[in-house]
Design a protein around this motif. Sequence first.
Motif, PDB file in Angstrom:
ATOM      1  N   ALA A 163      25.754 -71.313  -4.108  1.00 34.83           N
ATOM      2  CA  ALA A 163      24.325 -71.595  -4.274  1.00 34.83           C
ATOM      3  C   ALA A 163      23.877 -71.288  -5.696  1.00 34.83           C
ATOM      4  O   ALA A 163      23.071 -72.030  -6.278  1.00 34.83           O
ATOM      5  CB  ALA A 163      23.520 -70.769  -3.270  1.00 34.83           C
ATOM      6  N   THR A 164      24.379 -70.195  -6.254  1.00 33.29           N
ATOM      7  CA  THR A 164      24.004 -69.826  -7.623  1.00 33.29           C
ATOM      8  C   THR A 164      24.472 -70.878  -8.615  1.00 33.29           C
ATOM      9  O   THR A 164      23.742 -71.241  -9.547  1.00 33.29           O
ATOM     10  CB  THR A 164      24.590 -68.452  -7.983  1.00 33.29           C
ATOM     11  OG1 THR A 164      24.117 -67.474  -7.053  1.00 33.29           O
ATOM     12  CG2 THR A 164      24.177 -68.031  -9.379  1.00 33.29           C
ATOM     13  N   PHE A 165      25.681 -71.378  -8.418  1.00 37.67           N
ATOM     14  CA  PHE A 165      26.161 -72.450  -9.288  1.00 37.67           C
ATOM     15  C   PHE A 165      25.249 -73.673  -9.202  1.00 37.67           C
ATOM     16  O   PHE A 165      24.849 -74.231 -10.236  1.00 37.67           O
ATOM     17  CB  PHE A 165      27.588 -72.846  -8.919  1.00 37.67           C
ATOM     18  CG  PHE A 165      28.038 -74.123  -9.572  1.00 37.67           C
ATOM     19  CD1 PHE A 165      28.444 -74.133 -10.891  1.00 37.67           C
ATOM     20  CD2 PHE A 165      28.010 -75.328  -8.870  1.00 37.67           C
ATOM     21  CE1 PHE A 165      28.819 -75.325 -11.510  1.00 37.67           C
ATOM     22  CE2 PHE A 165      28.387 -76.512  -9.473  1.00 37.67           C
ATOM     23  CZ  PHE A 165      28.802 -76.513 -10.802  1.00 37.67           C
ATOM     24  N   ILE A 166      24.917 -74.096  -7.981  1.00 36.55           N
ATOM     25  CA  ILE A 166      24.082 -75.290  -7.804  1.00 36.55           C
ATOM     26  C   ILE A 166      22.729 -75.111  -8.476  1.00 36.55           C
ATOM     27  O   ILE A 166      22.218 -76.016  -9.152  1.00 36.55           O
ATOM     28  CB  ILE A 166      23.922 -75.606  -6.304  1.00 36.55           C
ATOM     29  CG1 ILE A 166      25.238 -76.137  -5.738  1.00 36.55           C
ATOM     30  CG2 ILE A 166      22.803 -76.623  -6.069  1.00 36.55           C
ATOM     31  CD1 ILE A 166      25.718 -77.427  -6.372  1.00 36.55           C
ATOM     32  N   ALA A 167      22.122 -73.943  -8.325  1.00 42.96           N
ATOM     33  CA  ALA A 167      20.820 -73.695  -8.942  1.00 42.96           C
ATOM     34  C   ALA A 167      20.920 -73.651 -10.461  1.00 42.96           C
ATOM     35  O   ALA A 167      19.943 -73.954 -11.160  1.00 42.96           O
ATOM     36  CB  ALA A 167      20.237 -72.384  -8.419  1.00 42.96           C
ATOM     37  N   GLU A 209      28.071 -65.357 -14.262  1.00 42.34           N
ATOM     38  CA  GLU A 209      28.023 -66.311 -15.371  1.00 42.34           C
ATOM     39  C   GLU A 209      27.055 -67.455 -15.099  1.00 42.34           C
ATOM     40  O   GLU A 209      26.502 -68.035 -16.035  1.00 42.34           O
ATOM     41  CB  GLU A 209      29.429 -66.863 -15.640  1.00 42.34           C
ATOM     42  CG  GLU A 209      30.409 -65.813 -16.151  1.00 42.34           C
ATOM     43  CD  GLU A 209      31.747 -66.411 -16.547  1.00 42.34           C
ATOM     44  OE1 GLU A 209      31.913 -67.654 -16.432  1.00 42.34           O
ATOM     45  OE2 GLU A 209      32.626 -65.642 -16.971  1.00 42.34           O
ATOM     46  N   PHE A 210      26.840 -67.767 -13.840  1.00 42.37           N
ATOM     47  CA  PHE A 210      25.949 -68.875 -13.489  1.00 42.37           C
ATOM     48  C   PHE A 210      24.486 -68.463 -13.453  1.00 42.37           C
ATOM     49  O   PHE A 210      23.603 -69.230 -13.832  1.00 42.37           O
ATOM     50  CB  PHE A 210      26.344 -69.452 -12.120  1.00 42.37           C
ATOM     51  CG  PHE A 210      27.739 -70.008 -12.065  1.00 42.37           C
ATOM     52  CD1 PHE A 210      28.234 -70.772 -13.100  1.00 42.37           C
ATOM     53  CD2 PHE A 210      28.565 -69.746 -10.977  1.00 42.37           C
ATOM     54  CE1 PHE A 210      29.521 -71.295 -13.065  1.00 42.37           C
ATOM     55  CE2 PHE A 210      29.850 -70.254 -10.921  1.00 42.37           C
ATOM     56  CZ  PHE A 210      30.330 -71.027 -11.972  1.00 42.37           C
ATOM     57  N   ILE A 211      24.213 -67.243 -13.003  1.00 48.46           N
ATOM     58  CA  ILE A 211      22.830 -66.863 -12.721  1.00 48.46           C
ATOM     59  C   ILE A 211      21.980 -66.804 -13.983  1.00 48.46           C
ATOM     60  O   ILE A 211      20.758 -66.966 -13.924  1.00 48.46           O
ATOM     61  CB  ILE A 211      22.778 -65.521 -11.955  1.00 48.46           C
ATOM     62  CG1 ILE A 211      21.460 -65.437 -11.177  1.00 48.46           C
ATOM     63  CG2 ILE A 211      22.996 -64.333 -12.888  1.00 48.46           C
ATOM     64  CD1 ILE A 211      21.451 -64.411 -10.081  1.00 48.46           C
ATOM     65  N   VAL A 212      22.594 -66.618 -15.122  1.00 47.02           N
ATOM     66  CA  VAL A 212      21.829 -66.548 -16.372  1.00 47.02           C
ATOM     67  C   VAL A 212      21.200 -67.891 -16.715  1.00 47.02           C
ATOM     68  O   VAL A 212      20.252 -67.956 -17.519  1.00 47.02           O
ATOM     69  CB  VAL A 212      22.720 -66.071 -17.540  1.00 47.02           C
ATOM     70  CG1 VAL A 212      23.216 -64.655 -17.282  1.00 47.02           C
ATOM     71  CG2 VAL A 212      23.903 -67.020 -17.760  1.00 47.02           C
ATOM     72  N   ASN A 213      21.705 -68.969 -16.116  1.00 43.05           N
ATOM     73  CA  ASN A 213      21.186 -70.307 -16.405  1.00 43.05           C
ATOM     74  C   ASN A 213      20.250 -70.835 -15.318  1.00 43.05           C
ATOM     75  O   ASN A 213      19.831 -71.993 -15.372  1.00 43.05           O
ATOM     76  CB  ASN A 213      22.356 -71.286 -16.574  1.00 43.05           C
ATOM     77  CG  ASN A 213      23.222 -70.949 -17.771  1.00 43.05           C
ATOM     78  OD1 ASN A 213      22.711 -70.615 -18.837  1.00 43.05           O
ATOM     79  ND2 ASN A 213      24.536 -71.021 -17.607  1.00 43.05           N
ATOM     80  N   VAL A 214      19.913 -69.986 -14.346  1.00 45.84           N
ATOM     81  CA  VAL A 214      19.004 -70.399 -13.278  1.00 45.84           C
ATOM     82  C   VAL A 214      17.567 -70.237 -13.760  1.00 45.84           C
ATOM     83  O   VAL A 214      17.161 -69.156 -14.193  1.00 45.84           O
ATOM     84  CB  VAL A 214      19.233 -69.564 -12.001  1.00 45.84           C
ATOM     85  CG1 VAL A 214      18.218 -69.953 -10.930  1.00 45.84           C
ATOM     86  CG2 VAL A 214      20.652 -69.771 -11.486  1.00 45.84           C
ATOM     87  N   LEU A 237      24.528 -58.036 -10.302  1.00 50.66           N
ATOM     88  CA  LEU A 237      24.131 -59.431 -10.457  1.00 50.66           C
ATOM     89  C   LEU A 237      22.657 -59.523 -10.826  1.00 50.66           C
ATOM     90  O   LEU A 237      22.266 -60.328 -11.680  1.00 50.66           O
ATOM     91  CB  LEU A 237      24.393 -60.200  -9.154  1.00 50.66           C
ATOM     92  CG  LEU A 237      24.066 -61.694  -9.180  1.00 50.66           C
ATOM     93  CD1 LEU A 237      24.982 -62.430 -10.158  1.00 50.66           C
ATOM     94  CD2 LEU A 237      24.195 -62.302  -7.782  1.00 50.66           C
ATOM     95  N   TYR A 238      21.843 -58.698 -10.198  1.00 52.53           N
ATOM     96  CA  TYR A 238      20.405 -58.663 -10.490  1.00 52.53           C
ATOM     97  C   TYR A 238      20.159 -58.341 -11.967  1.00 52.53           C
ATOM     98  O   TYR A 238      19.259 -58.910 -12.595  1.00 52.53           O
ATOM     99  CB  TYR A 238      19.716 -57.640  -9.602  1.00 52.53           C
ATOM    100  CG  TYR A 238      18.265 -57.411  -9.929  1.00 52.53           C
ATOM    101  CD1 TYR A 238      17.303 -58.388  -9.680  1.00 52.53           C
ATOM    102  CD2 TYR A 238      17.853 -56.204 -10.488  1.00 52.53           C
ATOM    103  CE1 TYR A 238      15.973 -58.176  -9.992  1.00 52.53           C
ATOM    104  CE2 TYR A 238      16.523 -55.986 -10.801  1.00 52.53           C
ATOM    105  CZ  TYR A 238      15.582 -56.973 -10.542  1.00 52.53           C
ATOM    106  OH  TYR A 238      14.265 -56.745 -10.860  1.00 52.53           O
ATOM    107  N   GLU A 239      20.962 -57.442 -12.523  1.00 50.91           N
ATOM    108  CA  GLU A 239      20.800 -57.082 -13.930  1.00 50.91           C
ATOM    109  C   GLU A 239      21.093 -58.256 -14.853  1.00 50.91           C
ATOM    110  O   GLU A 239      20.550 -58.326 -15.966  1.00 50.91           O
ATOM    111  CB  GLU A 239      21.718 -55.899 -14.273  1.00 50.91           C
ATOM    112  CG  GLU A 239      21.288 -54.584 -13.647  1.00 50.91           C
ATOM    113  CD  GLU A 239      19.878 -54.183 -14.045  1.00 50.91           C
ATOM    114  OE1 GLU A 239      19.537 -54.303 -15.233  1.00 50.91           O
ATOM    115  OE2 GLU A 239      19.105 -53.758 -13.164  1.00 50.91           O
ATOM    116  N   GLU A 240      21.932 -59.186 -14.415  1.00 46.36           N
ATOM    117  CA  GLU A 240      22.249 -60.361 -15.231  1.00 46.36           C
ATOM    118  C   GLU A 240      21.218 -61.471 -15.071  1.00 46.36           C
ATOM    119  O   GLU A 240      21.118 -62.359 -15.910  1.00 46.36           O
ATOM    120  CB  GLU A 240      23.633 -60.905 -14.837  1.00 46.36           C
ATOM    121  CG  GLU A 240      24.792 -59.953 -15.075  1.00 46.36           C
ATOM    122  CD  GLU A 240      25.049 -59.711 -16.547  1.00 46.36           C
ATOM    123  OE1 GLU A 240      24.742 -60.610 -17.363  1.00 46.36           O
ATOM    124  OE2 GLU A 240      25.542 -58.625 -16.881  1.00 46.36           O
TER     125      GLU A 240
END
Length: 274
Positions: A163-167, A209-214, A237-240
Motif C-alpha cells: 500500500a505504501t508503494f502504491i501511495a 524508502e517509499f513513504i517519503v514520497n507519499v 517508519l513514522y519517523e521517516e
Amino acid sequence: MLNIRRSRVGQKLNTIGVLLLGIYIFLGFFLYAFQDRMIFFPTELPQDYEYKFSYPFEEIFLKTDSNTTINALHFKNDSPKGVVLYFHGNAGDLSRWGHVSENFMAKGYDVLVMDYRTYGKSKGNLTQESFYTDAQYCFDYLKNKYNEHDISVYGRSLGSGIATFIASVNNPKQLILETPYYSVAEVAQNRFPIFPVKSLLKHQFLSNEFIVNVTCPITMFHGTLDYVIPIGSALRLYEEAPKTNTKFVKIENGNHNDLSDFDLYQDQIEILFP
C-alpha cells in the motif's frame, strides 16, 4: 606433557569452531532457501469456489501478464462515497479477507480486495516486484471507474508495504496502514540478528524508502503488544514519514490481529470514512 595437553585442547577448540561455523552456514542457507515459506502463508482455492458475503460483490479476474491471473473481489454500494483498495496480510485468501469489506461497505464505501499470486485463485510467479506491478494494475482498474482522489489505499501487515508503494507513485485520497513495518528486512534482521539478513532476503519490502514520497494523508495503527511486528518498527517508519500529513494511532494493549476490536480504532475509522 603440558604441551601435549595444550595441543589437544587447541584441536578440540578448532573442531568446535569448525562445527559451529558449519551450523551457522547451514542455518544461513536454510533461511535463504526457505524464506518464502517463512514470509508467505498462502492457501489455495479451487477455481470454481463460490464466495459468500453479506454485501453485493463482483468477482473479477485480472490478467496482469501472460502468465498471471489475479483474483479480486469488488464490493459495490448503489451510491458509493468512494472506494477502498485493500491489501491484506501474509496468510489466508479472499474467502477470509473478503470480510474486511463489511465495515467499509456499511459506511457507504466500495471495496476492492485482491489475492496475491499463489493465494486463493490467483496464479503466477511470486516475486517482490510482482506485488507492486499487480497492485498498480488494481489501482489502475479502479481509476477507470472512480476519481483517483476518491480511492483510499489500505494496507494491513504485509500489505502495508504494498500500500505504501502504491501511495508513493499515485495520488490517492489517503493511505491507511494497520500494523505496518519499517521494512521486512528490518523486522527479519531483528529476529535473526546473527545473520546478514538484508543480503539474504529476496523480498525486503522497503516501506521506509517509499513513504517519503507519499503526499496524501497517512494514518498508522499499531498495538503496543504486537508480537509479529514490534511497535518500534512502525515508529521508525513514522519517523521517516512526512510529519505534516502523518498520524500515528497507538493502541494500548493492542496485538497484531485485534486492533479492530478497540474503540480507538473504530473511532478513528469513523473519522477517516465519514
